[in-house]
Design a protein around this motif. Sequence first.
Motif, PDB file in Angstrom:
ATOM      1  N   GLN A 203       0.826  -1.206   0.000  1.00  0.00           N
ATOM      2  CA  GLN A 203       0.000   0.000   0.000  1.00  0.00           C
ATOM      3  C   GLN A 203       0.862   1.260   0.000  1.00  0.00           C
ATOM      4  OE1 GLN A 203      -3.466  -0.222  -0.150  1.00  0.00           O
ATOM      5  NE2 GLN A 203      -2.947  -2.388  -0.450  1.00  0.00           N
ATOM      6  N   LEU A 204       0.310   2.333  -0.560  1.00  0.00           N
ATOM      7  CA  LEU A 204       0.951   3.645  -0.473  1.00  0.00           C
ATOM      8  C   LEU A 204       0.723   4.166   0.943  1.00  0.00           C
ATOM      9  CD1 LEU A 204      -0.295   4.955  -3.914  1.00  0.00           C
ATOM     10  CD2 LEU A 204       2.097   4.627  -3.302  1.00  0.00           C
ATOM     11  N   ASP A 205       1.720   4.040   1.802  1.00  0.00           N
ATOM     12  CA  ASP A 205       1.484   4.303   3.222  1.00  0.00           C
ATOM     13  C   ASP A 205       2.505   5.242   3.849  1.00  0.00           C
ATOM     14  OD1 ASP A 205       3.661   2.651   3.112  1.00  0.00           O
ATOM     15  OD2 ASP A 205       2.805   1.021   4.280  1.00  0.00           O
ATOM     16  N   ASP A 213       1.792  15.559  -0.774  1.00  0.00           N
ATOM     17  CA  ASP A 213       0.905  14.597  -1.451  1.00  0.00           C
ATOM     18  C   ASP A 213       1.645  13.474  -2.179  1.00  0.00           C
ATOM     19  OD1 ASP A 213      -1.374  16.075  -0.669  1.00  0.00           O
ATOM     20  OD2 ASP A 213      -1.108  17.420  -2.395  1.00  0.00           O
ATOM     21  N   ALA A 214       2.967  13.444  -2.083  1.00  0.00           N
ATOM     22  CA  ALA A 214       3.725  12.354  -2.714  1.00  0.00           C
ATOM     23  C   ALA A 214       3.768  11.164  -1.759  1.00  0.00           C
ATOM     24  CB  ALA A 214       5.139  12.810  -3.049  1.00  0.00           C
ATOM     25  N   MET A 215       3.283  10.021  -2.233  1.00  0.00           N
ATOM     26  CA  MET A 215       3.206   8.825  -1.405  1.00  0.00           C
ATOM     27  C   MET A 215       4.060   7.707  -2.003  1.00  0.00           C
ATOM     28  SD  MET A 215       1.041   9.532   1.082  1.00  0.00           S
ATOM     29  CE  MET A 215       0.523   7.918   1.677  1.00  0.00           C
ATOM     30  N   VAL A 216       4.705   6.950  -1.108  1.00  0.00           N
ATOM     31  CA  VAL A 216       5.481   5.774  -1.516  1.00  0.00           C
ATOM     32  C   VAL A 216       5.163   4.642  -0.545  1.00  0.00           C
ATOM     33  CG1 VAL A 216       7.350   7.152  -2.509  1.00  0.00           C
ATOM     34  CG2 VAL A 216       7.474   6.466  -0.111  1.00  0.00           C
ATOM     35  N   GLY A 288       5.823   4.587  -6.153  1.00  0.00           N
ATOM     36  CA  GLY A 288       5.090   5.720  -5.584  1.00  0.00           C
ATOM     37  C   GLY A 288       3.875   6.072  -6.405  1.00  0.00           C
ATOM     38  N   ASN A 289       3.163   7.116  -5.963  1.00  0.00           N
ATOM     39  CA  ASN A 289       1.969   7.538  -6.685  1.00  0.00           C
ATOM     40  C   ASN A 289       2.318   8.534  -7.784  1.00  0.00           C
ATOM     41  OD1 ASN A 289       2.545   9.829  -5.223  1.00  0.00           O
ATOM     42  ND2 ASN A 289       0.543   9.978  -4.226  1.00  0.00           N
ATOM     43  N   ALA A 290       1.296   9.073  -8.448  1.00  0.00           N
ATOM     44  CA  ALA A 290       1.521   9.966  -9.586  1.00  0.00           C
ATOM     45  C   ALA A 290       2.210  11.258  -9.162  1.00  0.00           C
ATOM     46  CB  ALA A 290       0.192  10.271 -10.275  1.00  0.00           C
ATOM     47  N   VAL A 291       1.887  11.762  -7.973  1.00  0.00           N
ATOM     48  CA  VAL A 291       2.524  12.994  -7.489  1.00  0.00           C
ATOM     49  C   VAL A 291       4.014  12.762  -7.266  1.00  0.00           C
ATOM     50  CG1 VAL A 291       2.588  14.705  -5.633  1.00  0.00           C
ATOM     51  CG2 VAL A 291       0.390  13.823  -6.446  1.00  0.00           C
ATOM     52  N   PHE A 292       4.348  11.629  -6.645  1.00  0.00           N
ATOM     53  CA  PHE A 292       5.760  11.297  -6.446  1.00  0.00           C
ATOM     54  C   PHE A 292       6.466  11.164  -7.795  1.00  0.00           C
ATOM     55  CE2 PHE A 292       9.071   8.050  -6.410  1.00  0.00           C
ATOM     56  CZ  PHE A 292       9.958   8.584  -5.481  1.00  0.00           C
ATOM     57  N   SER A 293       5.839  10.469  -8.735  1.00  0.00           N
ATOM     58  CA  SER A 293       6.451  10.261 -10.041  1.00  0.00           C
ATOM     59  C   SER A 293       6.697  11.577 -10.766  1.00  0.00           C
ATOM     60  CB  SER A 293       5.568   9.346 -10.899  1.00  0.00           C
ATOM     61  OG  SER A 293       5.460   8.069 -10.308  1.00  0.00           O
ATOM     62  N   SER A 294       5.763  12.510 -10.623  1.00  0.00           N
ATOM     63  CA  SER A 294       5.926  13.819 -11.254  1.00  0.00           C
ATOM     64  C   SER A 294       7.114  14.565 -10.670  1.00  0.00           C
ATOM     65  CB  SER A 294       4.637  14.639 -11.081  1.00  0.00           C
ATOM     66  OG  SER A 294       4.793  15.931 -11.633  1.00  0.00           O
ATOM     67  N   HIS A 295       7.222  14.571  -9.336  1.00  0.00           N
ATOM     68  CA  HIS A 295       8.364  15.214  -8.680  1.00  0.00           C
ATOM     69  C   HIS A 295       9.666  14.529  -9.103  1.00  0.00           C
ATOM     70  CE1 HIS A 295       6.476  18.123  -6.042  1.00  0.00           C
ATOM     71  NE2 HIS A 295       5.604  17.217  -5.634  1.00  0.00           N
TER      72      HIS A 295
END
Length: 434
Positions: A203-205, A213-216, A288-295
Amino acid sequence: MREIEGKMGMFGGHLGNEEKVESFFILSSISQNTRHSILRRKGEDKRRSGGARPHRTVAGKTRRLRRFRVFKLDGRVYQIMEERAWLKVALILCLFAVSDGRALKLKHEDYPVVLYNHTLATILVEYASAVYMSDLTELFTWTCSRCDDMTEGFEIIELVVDIQHCLQAFVGVAQDLNAVIIAFRGTQEHSIQNWVEDLYWKQLDLNYPGMPDAMVHHGFYYAYHNTTIRTGVLNAVKRAREIYGNLPIMVTGHSMGGAMAAFCGLDLIVNHEAENVQVMTFGQPRIGNAVFSSHYSKLVPNTIRVTNEHDIVPHLPPYYSYFPQKTYHHFPREVWLYNIGLGSLVYTVEKECDGSGEDPSCSRSVAGNSIADHLEYYGVILHSESWNSCRIVMDPLVNEYVVTDSNGNLRLSRDPAASVIKMNTRSGNRGKSI
């Protein structure tokens, strides 16, 4: 983003003044609905193989390998192919048929342009393979069975083994690449089947520090940040640069090691202000999620994720397109390896995917259902001799280079300016098991 323009004449062309590219030739149309063209880049084989064409022996038979390289031009997909004698006639005919002097534009979107280098990929995958070796003496002295070929002459500065978490990495200097190389080993503490099954439920936790908002997933993050691996790697990079200067840094790894390599590249740039950092991973899971990937794509733009055929791991943890902001999301740029052909005539395509990280025409276009495709890239084995074991072997002759902490974790370290250790590791004394 830059836009490269050029004109194609009857017998070739060029792509702008920013980047010199040798002549390309249109050979044939291969699609009814979308105009596809097969292109050849002159001299590419000679640069890669010193004039000799690549061969591979399969089932006792030697076959000449031919490779395509796919890219987009004017919204169309093109492929680069090595020369074949029988196509020379078709080449001339097709040039007259389709050449009309139109201006060609290579368009780029609002994401960084990352250039894929096949030769570099085949070198780094050998480092990603070597880090799986359990004989620490052979690995530290770079005399192991996987420590030759395109990585011959590599000098390890630091070999880090986290016994508690069954992790391993090394840092060294490659004189031919004029770069610091960092390689992380993939998962080893469970069978590959069990590890893959676990990926479905991660899970993204964890909020990534400093990125709103960046989750891994905490497991991926902690494997690099909360073990002895990070400290050993960073210290070795610092020592290498003190002696060799501000060398480029290339970070690589396979599978779980690819996830750690990504976090390492990000750490070097964000927390240690490192410049000229390149990351190339093989069979890496989503982290990670899309926000993490963007960063990540903005901070570490020089990143390539190589995926292979139906490799199951890049499909995990799952991506759900109808919940793009709430699910795992790959960062760009993917290069997807897959085979096309019939019978004995098989070509390996190396397709450079779009900048979304989740290009539906790349590895996501097929079912991720193969563990075999996960364990071999570019014909190189990417796993240890045995699974479900963190057993290592070490010769007493390297004891002077070993530092052990209170938890039994090991670091084999030496001054990069010192001469290479000379010992006969293939003698009768094979060392002791740990």
